[in-house]
Design a protein around this motif. Structure first.
Motif, PDB file in Angstrom:
ATOM      1  N   GLY A 153     125.850  63.275 163.254  1.00 17.71           N
ATOM      2  CA  GLY A 153     124.431  64.122 163.333  1.00 17.71           C
ATOM      3  C   GLY A 153     123.298  62.964 163.536  1.00 17.71           C
ATOM      4  N   ALA A 154     121.966  63.541 163.294  1.00 14.94           N
ATOM      5  CA  ALA A 154     121.072  62.580 163.288  1.00 14.94           C
ATOM      6  C   ALA A 154     119.772  63.336 162.280  1.00 14.94           C
ATOM      7  CB  ALA A 154     120.328  62.550 164.731  1.00 14.94           C
ATOM      8  N   TYR A 155     118.830  62.570 162.099  1.00  9.39           N
ATOM      9  CA  TYR A 155     117.800  62.914 161.280  1.00  9.39           C
ATOM     10  C   TYR A 155     116.435  62.603 161.580  1.00  9.39           C
ATOM     11  CZ  TYR A 155     117.867  58.308 159.074  1.00  9.39           C
ATOM     12  OH  TYR A 155     117.774  57.000 159.117  1.00  9.39           O
ATOM     13  N   VAL A 156     115.419  63.137 161.178  1.00  3.97           N
ATOM     14  CA  VAL A 156     113.895  62.863 160.987  1.00  3.97           C
ATOM     15  C   VAL A 156     113.521  63.026 159.747  1.00  3.97           C
ATOM     16  CG1 VAL A 156     111.720  63.553 161.902  1.00  3.97           C
ATOM     17  CG2 VAL A 156     113.529  63.598 163.426  1.00  3.97           C
ATOM     18  N   HIS A 179     111.916  66.959 167.253  1.00  4.72           N
ATOM     19  CA  HIS A 179     111.258  67.593 165.967  1.00  4.72           C
ATOM     20  C   HIS A 179     110.292  66.332 165.766  1.00  4.72           C
ATOM     21  CE1 HIS A 179     113.979  70.634 164.744  1.00  4.72           C
ATOM     22  NE2 HIS A 179     114.876  69.859 164.741  1.00  4.72           N
ATOM     23  N   MET A 180     110.452  65.172 166.055  1.00  8.29           N
ATOM     24  CA  MET A 180     109.542  64.163 165.920  1.00  8.29           C
ATOM     25  C   MET A 180     108.237  64.192 166.568  1.00  8.29           C
ATOM     26  SD  MET A 180     109.856  59.955 166.541  1.00  8.29           S
ATOM     27  CE  MET A 180     109.409  60.308 168.464  1.00  8.29           C
ATOM     28  N   ILE A 181     108.560  64.655 167.788  1.00 11.23           N
ATOM     29  CA  ILE A 181     107.371  64.925 168.763  1.00 11.23           C
ATOM     30  C   ILE A 181     106.418  66.015 168.121  1.00 11.23           C
ATOM     31  CG2 ILE A 181     106.750  65.652 171.080  1.00 11.23           C
ATOM     32  CD1 ILE A 181     109.073  64.242 172.187  1.00 11.23           C
ATOM     33  N   ALA A 182     107.020  67.108 167.920  1.00 10.99           N
ATOM     34  CA  ALA A 182     106.197  68.194 167.040  1.00 10.99           C
ATOM     35  C   ALA A 182     105.430  67.831 165.966  1.00 10.99           C
ATOM     36  CB  ALA A 182     107.235  69.284 166.962  1.00 10.99           C
ATOM     37  N   ALA A 183     106.396  66.866 165.117  1.00 13.26           N
ATOM     38  CA  ALA A 183     105.606  66.336 163.897  1.00 13.26           C
ATOM     39  C   ALA A 183     104.651  65.733 164.186  1.00 13.26           C
ATOM     40  CB  ALA A 183     106.718  65.695 162.925  1.00 13.26           C
ATOM     41  N   ILE A 184     104.678  64.566 164.927  1.00  9.83           N
ATOM     42  CA  ILE A 184     103.350  63.855 165.140  1.00  9.83           C
ATOM     43  C   ILE A 184     102.235  64.720 165.982  1.00  9.83           C
ATOM     44  CG2 ILE A 184     102.788  62.003 166.962  1.00  9.83           C
ATOM     45  CD1 ILE A 184     105.527  60.851 166.374  1.00  9.83           C
ATOM     46  N   ALA A 185     102.696  65.709 166.772  1.00  7.99           N
ATOM     47  CA  ALA A 185     101.430  66.437 167.465  1.00  7.99           C
ATOM     48  C   ALA A 185     100.822  67.268 166.399  1.00  7.99           C
ATOM     49  CB  ALA A 185     102.322  67.443 168.335  1.00  7.99           C
ATOM     50  N   TYR A 186     101.589  67.630 165.308  1.00 12.46           N
ATOM     51  CA  TYR A 186     100.775  68.383 164.214  1.00 12.46           C
ATOM     52  C   TYR A 186     100.512  67.453 162.923  1.00 12.46           C
ATOM     53  CZ  TYR A 186     102.830  72.114 166.809  1.00 12.46           C
ATOM     54  OH  TYR A 186     103.336  73.174 167.864  1.00 12.46           O
ATOM     55  N   ASP A 187     100.358  66.174 163.178  1.00 11.49           N
ATOM     56  CA  ASP A 187      99.934  65.321 162.124  1.00 11.49           C
ATOM     57  C   ASP A 187     100.681  65.324 160.931  1.00 11.49           C
ATOM     58  OD1 ASP A 187      97.726  64.556 163.747  1.00 11.49           O
ATOM     59  OD2 ASP A 187      96.435  65.816 163.107  1.00 11.49           O
ATOM     60  N   TYR A 188     102.096  65.768 161.168  1.00 20.21           N
ATOM     61  CA  TYR A 188     103.077  65.667 159.704  1.00 20.21           C
ATOM     62  C   TYR A 188     103.192  64.103 159.356  1.00 20.21           C
ATOM     63  CZ  TYR A 188     103.720  70.691 160.501  1.00 20.21           C
ATOM     64  OH  TYR A 188     103.637  72.160 161.005  1.00 20.21           O
ATOM     65  N   THR A 189     103.337  63.880 158.238  1.00 19.54           N
ATOM     66  CA  THR A 189     103.944  62.473 157.925  1.00 19.54           C
ATOM     67  C   THR A 189     105.278  62.528 158.085  1.00 19.54           C
ATOM     68  OG1 THR A 189     102.192  62.721 156.235  1.00 19.54           O
ATOM     69  CG2 THR A 189     103.909  60.864 156.154  1.00 19.54           C
ATOM     70  N   ILE A 190     105.684  61.408 159.228  1.00 24.02           N
ATOM     71  CA  ILE A 190     107.090  60.997 159.564  1.00 24.02           C
ATOM     72  C   ILE A 190     107.251  59.698 159.385  1.00 24.02           C
ATOM     73  CG2 ILE A 190     106.172  61.264 161.865  1.00 24.02           C
ATOM     74  CD1 ILE A 190     109.207  62.295 162.633  1.00 24.02           C
ATOM     75  N   SER A 232     119.024  53.585 161.032  1.00 26.60           N
ATOM     76  CA  SER A 232     117.579  53.732 161.327  1.00 26.60           C
ATOM     77  C   SER A 232     117.254  53.456 162.957  1.00 26.60           C
ATOM     78  CB  SER A 232     116.619  53.072 160.540  1.00 26.60           C
ATOM     79  OG  SER A 232     116.741  53.602 159.264  1.00 26.60           O
ATOM     80  N   ILE A 233     116.856  54.393 163.607  1.00 32.12           N
ATOM     81  CA  ILE A 233     116.697  53.918 164.968  1.00 32.12           C
ATOM     82  C   ILE A 233     115.230  53.598 165.438  1.00 32.12           C
ATOM     83  CG2 ILE A 233     116.827  54.728 167.610  1.00 32.12           C
ATOM     84  CD1 ILE A 233     119.380  56.398 166.760  1.00 32.12           C
ATOM     85  N   PHE A 234     114.500  54.562 165.019  1.00 35.72           N
ATOM     86  CA  PHE A 234     112.829  54.276 165.349  1.00 35.72           C
ATOM     87  C   PHE A 234     112.153  54.575 164.119  1.00 35.72           C
ATOM     88  CE2 PHE A 234     109.148  56.202 167.227  1.00 35.72           C
ATOM     89  CZ  PHE A 234     108.710  54.983 167.965  1.00 35.72           C
ATOM     90  N   PHE A 235     111.218  53.676 163.825  1.00 35.55           N
ATOM     91  CA  PHE A 235     110.182  53.761 162.578  1.00 35.55           C
ATOM     92  C   PHE A 235     109.167  54.228 163.200  1.00 35.55           C
ATOM     93  CE2 PHE A 235     113.285  51.153 160.743  1.00 35.55           C
ATOM     94  CZ  PHE A 235     113.576  51.569 159.616  1.00 35.55           C
ATOM     95  N   VAL A 236     108.340  55.069 162.616  1.00 40.30           N
ATOM     96  CA  VAL A 236     107.318  55.877 163.380  1.00 40.30           C
ATOM     97  C   VAL A 236     105.974  55.170 162.689  1.00 40.30           C
ATOM     98  CG1 VAL A 236     105.607  57.706 163.879  1.00 40.30           C
ATOM     99  CG2 VAL A 236     108.213  57.941 163.797  1.00 40.30           C
ATOM    100  N   GLY A 237     105.467  55.553 161.450  1.00 39.93           N
ATOM    101  CA  GLY A 237     104.599  54.987 160.421  1.00 39.93           C
ATOM    102  C   GLY A 237     103.059  54.988 161.170  1.00 39.93           C
TER     103      GLY A 237
END
Length: 322
Positions: free
Chosen positions: A178-181, A153-164, A85-90
């Motif tokens: 690889g990597a993951y969101v 993907h994370m930027i788009a998810a936050i922009a659209y209020d998706y839960t990440i 885990s590199i970055f937690f959003v919450g």
């Protein structure tokens, strides 16, 4: 890192048969349930890895021993596979939402403009390719490109209020693969263009990185070969990810545009199910066209693997023998 609720763990409330008083519980991934008090319940609701949990040390140890929280960025999944885990959003998503909306709105146009401009600039700028690749720089940049793809993907998810919840790296043994969101299913979003942009945001980031590296390969001779190689690798990442192969960005985007759950699964059924295959063949030219499209989609999975293996081998050959 700060504590985060363990994957697969859940919390909730219940009442006993002979009482109306509300009680609280926590359940781990093994299905073991534990009764907890309201304070711990409320703290666990906010355990997203972005802030400390204000509980005493004994309680924290009890939660960890019951597999309800984790405090390590490294998670071993089994079969030599693990993730970091590199970055937690919450709750940070609330602060990042408006900057992410601006970046996400600009990303498709800016990435395409910079990429095309870098290709055109090769005709105008006098440039030479360096002799020796910088393997360490290449390795760091390669991992960075994979991470930045997921950051798109994370930027788009936050922009659209998706839960990440988090962004991280995937490993097989000691090697990053690889990597993951980590985000909740967003197919409930009825706005198709937002789902499509979410799926393609990572590809757009790779296109942007390719254009930037292409520019700098013409301007900085000592790293010109390595930067050009990174630019090419990002183009390969774009090609791979836009393929309509199961689970890839291109398949998700195409499925969203067509309004189906999975175009790759539809293609598999259309080709392997005799009833559907005969129905398509009896439909004349449109049916044969459909079979052709399904065949191309079905083959995309093998094309993806071939490109990945070929690009990896070519990169190694260039680094070792150039």
């Amino acid at each position: 890192m700060y504590p985060v609720l363990q994957e697969g763990a859940s919390i909730g409330t219940f009442t006993y048969e002979d009482s109306t008083k509300e009680h609280f519980y926590a359940e781990n991934v093994k299905g073991e349930m534990f009764e907890i008090d309201e304070v711990i319940h409320n703290v666990l609701i906010e355990a997203d890895g972005t802030h400390p949990l204000y509980l005493d040390e004994d309680t924290m140890e009890w939660l960890k021993s019951r597999n309800l929280i984790r405090t390590s960025r490294f998670v071993y999944e089994g079969n030599f596979q693990s993730r970091l885990s590199i970055f937690f959003v919450g709750e940070r998503a609330k602060v990042l939402r408006y900057p992410c909306r601006i970046i996400n709105a600009m990303l498709p146009v800016i990435s395409l403009l910079i990429f095309i401009s870098s290709l055109m600039a090769r005709k105008w700028i006098r440039w030479e390719i360096g002799d020796d690749p910088n393997i360490l720089f290449y390795g760091i940049m390669f991992v960075g490109c994979v991470v930045f793809h997921e950051m798109g993907h994370m930027i788009a998810a936050i922009a659209y209020d998706y839960t990440i919840s988090e962004v991280g790296l995937l490993f097989w043994g000691p090697f990053p693969i690889g990597a993951y969101v980590s985000e909740e299913e967003n197919r409930n979003d009825e706005v198709r263009w937002r789902q499509t942009q979410f799926a393609l945001a990572g590809v757009e980031v790779n296109l942007l990185i390719s254009g930037i590296c292409n520019f700098f390969s013409m301007l900085y001779y000592p790293l010109s070969f390595t930067l050009l190689l990174i630019a090419c690798i990002n183009v390969v990442m774009v090609i791979i990810n836009i393929l309509p192969s199961p689970g890839l960005d291109g398949e998700i985007a195409l499925s969203t545009i067509l309004g189906v759950e999975s175009i790759a699964e539809n293609a598999r059924i259309g080709l392997t199910n005799e009833k559907w295959r005969k129905k398509l063949m009896r439909s004349g030219l449109p049916g044969f066209a459909g079979l052709l499209v399904f065949s191309l989609i079905f083959l995309a999975n093998y094309v993806e693997k071939g490109i990945m293996i070929g690009s990896a081998v070519l990169s190694l050959v260039l680094i070792i023998f150039y």
